[in-house]
Design an enzyme around this catalytic site. Structure first.
Site, PDB file in Angstrom:
ATOM      1  N   ASP A  97       7.743   9.933  30.975  1.00  0.00           N
ATOM      2  CA  ASP A  97       7.689   8.800  31.811  1.00  0.00           C
ATOM      3  C   ASP A  97       7.702   9.152  33.247  1.00  0.00           C
ATOM      4  O   ASP A  97       7.705   8.280  34.155  1.00  0.00           O
ATOM      5  CB  ASP A  97       9.330   8.011  31.555  1.00  0.00           C
ATOM      6  CG  ASP A  97       8.924   6.782  31.104  1.00  0.00           C
ATOM      7  OD1 ASP A  97       7.737   6.420  30.723  1.00  0.00           O
ATOM      8  OD2 ASP A  97       9.850   5.523  31.319  1.00  0.00           O
ATOM      9  N   ASP A 108      18.913   0.248  21.781  1.00  0.00           N
ATOM     10  CA  ASP A 108      18.757   0.819  20.650  1.00  0.00           C
ATOM     11  C   ASP A 108      19.728  -0.454  19.548  1.00  0.00           C
ATOM     12  O   ASP A 108      19.146  -0.682  18.648  1.00  0.00           O
ATOM     13  CB  ASP A 108      19.456   2.044  20.412  1.00  0.00           C
ATOM     14  CG  ASP A 108      20.762   2.455  21.381  1.00  0.00           C
ATOM     15  OD1 ASP A 108      21.218   1.348  21.781  1.00  0.00           O
ATOM     16  OD2 ASP A 108      21.388   3.293  21.533  1.00  0.00           O
TER      17      ASP A 108
END
Length: 699
Positions: A219, A581
């Site tokens: 990233d 998550d």
């Protein structure tokens, strides 16, 4: 701009942290006594491979399985697959007294609350009411936590059965494909050595080489991670066959070379000592090379900039092949910074041939004998998604969805597993273990994900910050096996690709599933890959990297691809929340899918944990904030998830509201429990003045 390469190059930007050890408590130096221990242990046979049975295993008993006749009938008439895992439950001598104790405590708590309400010994009404509310809240929170724990189940994969039914006599396999994802955000905060060990452990996993691929998502978009991956791939050509030849465990080299004693289970003990020393030297050279990468890239870029650049212009970062890096530059500029750069895809290692390759051409390993050893490597891909200041990047969830996009075009495996870069595969059978649950004839088709326990290496002996979290991982999670299954915990989790795509489980799935651009985006090859996934098809030959295909890869990696689609809402990993998550797992459970929590020895995965109080508190605050955010969102477990089982709904509700308990704990910590003591105690009156005195004296 999209960069795609099918060959490997060399040295990048980055900075500190390259030489830090993967795990605390070792330094990677060669231990002379280690090999002696190996030889003695193997020669005398006095040490068992898996060690003695742990004491806690004596608490569990097997749950009767369907007999062999029933299993065989299932293969022919419906399921088409064998039983691939077994279940255990807590012994009745322990479970029934525990349930009785919970009921007794529930009665006691109820009587206590009733007594509190009837006996008001405080002259400060607002404080008495607050204290009663606190006690009720504590009781309610305790009840939410205990209710799902009435039927804990331990699930153990049957790896031998998996091999019997899915491995072929000629060495091939009919196991389904897996795409392994590794995510990293910054080469400084997340040292490159951590990430490369994670990748190497994946490449060396015991799974059919032509049936899984490894994708690294960077990233930061820095060149250092790409060139580090290239060098790691070169070392993998030696490390992976070495692991296969000698049955090495664990297969993260940093951890392996820290071991001071090991049990040899391979077939070539006579060659092991020389092979070990050679591979260990090569790994030390890799570590030195990774440490020097930042300066190597800086020097190279300075040379190219002096030759081709203009005085006072932007200083570009240059690759080893003499082209400018399309991602983040050492000196960031427009279109070349962490938040503003083109999408990048580099195929570091091509898809392997379907047949085993037992000859090795790499020059760095010609000193080793790999006759009879499969030397192929899985496909390895570097990816950095495109970023723009005009769009939200959605942090880790956005990176994982980009991995779903690009892997669908390149391999499109029906199963995906994701790792944080500071974790590694500790048991090379872990991927096979997950498949035992996905392919089982009972609930396999309705299992969306398999969440493995999280284990950590760098925790101090007293675990002062509670990183092991045994109550959760070795208690609460077993209890959830008896319900719809555990939540998604962010790493070490294998998903069914269709579940991530928002497709319902087979028992609820309609015959006609629309695959349109409003849901999945406007890439035709990606839409075709979704149709193939619905048919359980996987790409078995590499795609032709022509201009049109490169254009499609550029599209699915662009920062704007997810806009005006269902990505991040009902498709893929969920956006706009700190605990992506938990919400992703909740969304999948809400559609009626199940999940599994397996147990295996040695542990499947290991990683690093916060090693100081500041990092640990930051982690806990982020989790707590994300949990409350979920409660006040459209993913509130009281109302969302139309197919969520009642007890599973209670589990998610408990996860969402537990941070509120801290407010009442804080109240108890600062104020005396004056409502439980006689009136003649001096602090009873006047209460307000006493609190002011208490606060002033604490400074």
């Amino acid at each position: 701009m999209l960069a795609v390469a099918g060959t490997m190059s060399s040295p990048v930007p980055g900075d500190a942290g390259l030489s830090e050890p993967l795990l605390a408590g070792g330094h990677g130096s060669f231990h002379a006594g280690a090999l002696a221990t190996v030889a003695v242990a193997n020669a005398h046979g006095g040490i068992k491979e898996k060690g003695a049975v742990k004491a806690k295993d004596g608490y569990w008993v097997d749950i009767p399985q369907p007999d062999a006749l029933a299993a065989a009938a299932d293969l022919e008439n419906g399921g088409g697959r064998p039983l691939l895992f077994r279940n255990q439950k807590v012994k009745a001598a322990l479970l029934y007294p525990y349930r009785s104790l919970i009921l007794i405590r529930l009665v006691a708590v109820t009587l206590f609350i009733a007594w509190r309400i009837k006996h008001n010994n405080s002259d400060v009404m607002w404080f008495w009411v607050t204290s009663v509310v606190a006690d009720v809240w504590f009781s309610f929170s305790w009840l939410l936590y205990q209710l799902p724990k009435f039927n804990p189940i331990k699930r153990l994969p049957d790896l031998a059965a998996l091999r019997r039914h899915y491995d072929l006599p000629d060495g091939g396999s009919i196991l389904p494909g897996i795409d392994a994802y590794v995510t990293t955000a910054d080469p400084i905060d997340e040292p490159v050595l951590y990430t490369m060990n994670c990748v190497l452990s994946i490449l060396a996993a015991d799974y059919p080489v032509d049936r899984f691929a490894c994708y690294l998502s960077d990233d930061s978009g820095t060149l250092i991670l790409y060139e580090a991956l290239v060098e790691a791939a070169k070392f993998a050509a030696l490390w992976v066959p070495f692991c296969r030849k000698h049955s090495i465990e664990p297969r993260a080299p940093e951890r392996y070379f820290q071991l001071k004693g090991m049990i040899y289970t391979g077939r070539s003990l006579g060659e092991f000592m020389s092979d070990y020393r050679h591979v260990q030297r090569e790994y030390e050279e890799l570590k030195v090379l990774l440490e020097k990468l930042p300066s190597t890239i800086n020097e190279r870029s300075d040379v190219y900039n002096s030759m081709k650049g203009k005085e006072g212009g932007a200083k570009a970062t240059w690759m080893a092949n003499g082209t400018q890096w399309p991602g983040t530059w050492i000196e960031p500029t427009e279109n070349h910074s962490k938040g503003d750069h083109a999408g990048i895809v580099q195929i570091v290692q091509d898809q392997p041939s379907p047949k085993p390759q037992e000859s090795l051409q790499a020059s760095n390993v010609n000193q080793l004998n790999f006759d009879g050893v499969d030397t192929r490597l899985p496909m390895l891909v570097y990816m950095s998604r495109g970023k723009s200041p005009s769009y939200d990047h959605n942090k880790k969830a956005g990176a994982l969805n980009s991995l779903l996009h690009i892997s669908a075009l390149l391999s499109n495996s029906p199963f995906v597993i994701n790792f944080d870069c500071d974790h590694y595969i500790n048991n090379s059978q872990a991927l096979r273990a997950a498949m035992c649950f996905m392919l089982d004839s009972r609930e396999g088709d309705n299992t969306a994900f398999v969440q493995f326990p999280q284990r950590f290496e760098n925790v101090d002996p007293t675990d002062r910050y509670g990183n092991h979290n045994r109550v959760f991982f070795d208690g609460a999670m077993y209890a959830l096996n008896g319900l719809q299954g555990p939540p998604y915990l962010g790493t070490g989790c294998m998903f069914r690709r269709l579940a991530l795509y928002g497709i319902d489980p087979p028992r609820w799935r309609p015959n006609d599933i629309p695959v349109d651009s409003s849901k999945f985006g406007n890439s035709l090859p990606f839409l075709n890959s979704v149709v193939a996934a619905l048919k359980q098809e996987r790409r078995i030959s590499p795609p032709k990297l022509d201009d049109s295909f490169l254009t499609e890869m550029e599209l699915v990696l662009s920062s704007s691809y997810d806009e005006w689609t269902d990505w991040g809402r009902s498709v893929g990993y969920i956006y706009k929340i700190a605990t992506e998550d938990m919400v992703t797992g909740f969304r999948i459970h809400g559609q009626g899918w199940r999940s599994m929590y397996p147990t295996m020895e040695p542990e499947a995965f290991r990683g690093t944990a916060p090693i100081n109080l500041t990092e640990r508190l930051y982690q806990v605050v982020r989790w707590s904030g994300g949990s409350l955010e979920m409660f006040f969102s459209h993913n509130n477990p009281l109302f969302a998830g139309h197919r969520l089982q009642l007890m599973q709904r209670i589990v998610y509700l408990n996860y969402n509201i537990y941070p509120v308990t801290s407010l009442f704990i804080l109240l108890y910590a600062f104020c005396p429990v004056m409502w439980l003591i006689p009136q003649e105690i001096l602090i009873q009156k006047p209460f307000t003045r006493y609190v002011l005195y208490l606060l002033s004296s604490s400074h």
